[in-house]
Design a protein around this motif. Sequence first.
Motif, PDB file in Angstrom:
ATOM      1  N   GLU A  35      -3.940  10.128   5.134  1.00  0.00           N
ATOM      2  CA  GLU A  35      -3.865   9.033   5.940  1.00  0.00           C
ATOM      3  C   GLU A  35      -4.802   7.802   5.380  1.00  0.00           C
ATOM      4  N   GLU A  36      -6.020   8.208   4.955  1.00  0.00           N
ATOM      5  CA  GLU A  36      -6.654   7.148   4.440  1.00  0.00           C
ATOM      6  C   GLU A  36      -6.681   6.537   3.207  1.00  0.00           C
ATOM      7  N   VAL A  37      -5.969   7.457   2.118  1.00  0.00           N
ATOM      8  CA  VAL A  37      -5.337   6.916   1.129  1.00  0.00           C
ATOM      9  C   VAL A  37      -4.171   6.266   1.154  1.00  0.00           C
ATOM     10  N   GLY A  38      -3.271   6.430   2.053  1.00  0.00           N
ATOM     11  CA  GLY A  38      -2.103   5.557   2.294  1.00  0.00           C
ATOM     12  C   GLY A  38      -2.541   4.186   2.853  1.00  0.00           C
ATOM     13  N   GLY A  39      -3.405   4.236   3.646  1.00  0.00           N
ATOM     14  CA  GLY A  39      -3.783   2.994   4.509  1.00  0.00           C
ATOM     15  C   GLY A  39      -4.539   2.034   3.437  1.00  0.00           C
ATOM     16  N   ALA A  40      -5.436   2.574   2.613  1.00  0.00           N
ATOM     17  CA  ALA A  40      -6.180   1.856   1.781  1.00  0.00           C
ATOM     18  C   ALA A  40      -5.166   1.351   0.644  1.00  0.00           C
ATOM     19  N   PHE A  41      -3.995   1.971   0.306  1.00  0.00           N
ATOM     20  CA  PHE A  41      -3.024   1.256  -0.691  1.00  0.00           C
ATOM     21  C   PHE A  41      -2.108   0.175   0.102  1.00  0.00           C
ATOM     22  N   GLU A  42      -1.943   0.434   1.270  1.00  0.00           N
ATOM     23  CA  GLU A  42      -1.032  -0.423   2.074  1.00  0.00           C
ATOM     24  C   GLU A  42      -1.725  -1.708   2.146  1.00  0.00           C
ATOM     25  N   ALA A  43      -3.167  -1.647   2.346  1.00  0.00           N
ATOM     26  CA  ALA A  43      -3.959  -2.787   2.718  1.00  0.00           C
ATOM     27  C   ALA A  43      -3.884  -3.792   1.309  1.00  0.00           C
ATOM     28  N   VAL A  44      -3.954  -3.114   0.184  1.00  0.00           N
ATOM     29  CA  VAL A  44      -4.099  -3.912  -1.011  1.00  0.00           C
ATOM     30  C   VAL A  44      -2.646  -4.418  -1.138  1.00  0.00           C
TER      31      VAL A  44
END
Length: 216
Positions: A68-77
């Motif tokens: 969840e954290e990794v996916g959210g971080a990439f989506e933000a970028v």
Amino acid sequence: MARVSQEHLDARRRQILDGARRCFARNGFHATSMQDVLREAGLSAGAVYRYFRSKDELVAAIALEVFEEVGGAFEAVSRSEDPPPPGRILGEVLRLVLGDGEEERVPPPLLVQVWAETLRSAELAEALDKGYARVREAWVRIVGAYQRRGLMRDDVPADQVARTLIGVAQGFLLQRALFGAGDVTDLENGLLALTSMRPPDDPAGRADGAPEGPPV
């Protein structure tokens, strides 16, 4: 009887997960018992089993948090029209996952164990598939932004670039897990050097077939 606040419940769950994470990182999933987790977390069996009924549930919860954290971080970028270079993106996300303190937040050996567990757990495999698809879609959007700005050649499908960049991050984590060497800064600098390569016989200083513009 006083009601237990949600903040208290969340803190207790965090305490259990952190204890389990340390145990798994130290001894591996299969050599760790629920009794080990109880001792590490400093809690009673009743307190732990209120949140997690088995070791498999603990493994799944830790893995889902990371996905969840990794996916959210990439989506933000990926929502930016002017995303930073790939090395910087990967560096920021890896530091988020690994942590910057003396004790690694999610040690690479633990991540490798999670990957291995997906081969036997349908629940984890499904979560990993969804997490991978989420990150891959985010990278496709990021690469598309590079291509639109003329920073990256556009004759290579964005999805191929996305899968390659994901593989770079996975390879870095695997090397760190197996050999204990490599800093996130090394990855950032390595990608910077790779993406700035230019054929020595190109008078314009551009890669063959690549549009003009600064390297990504």
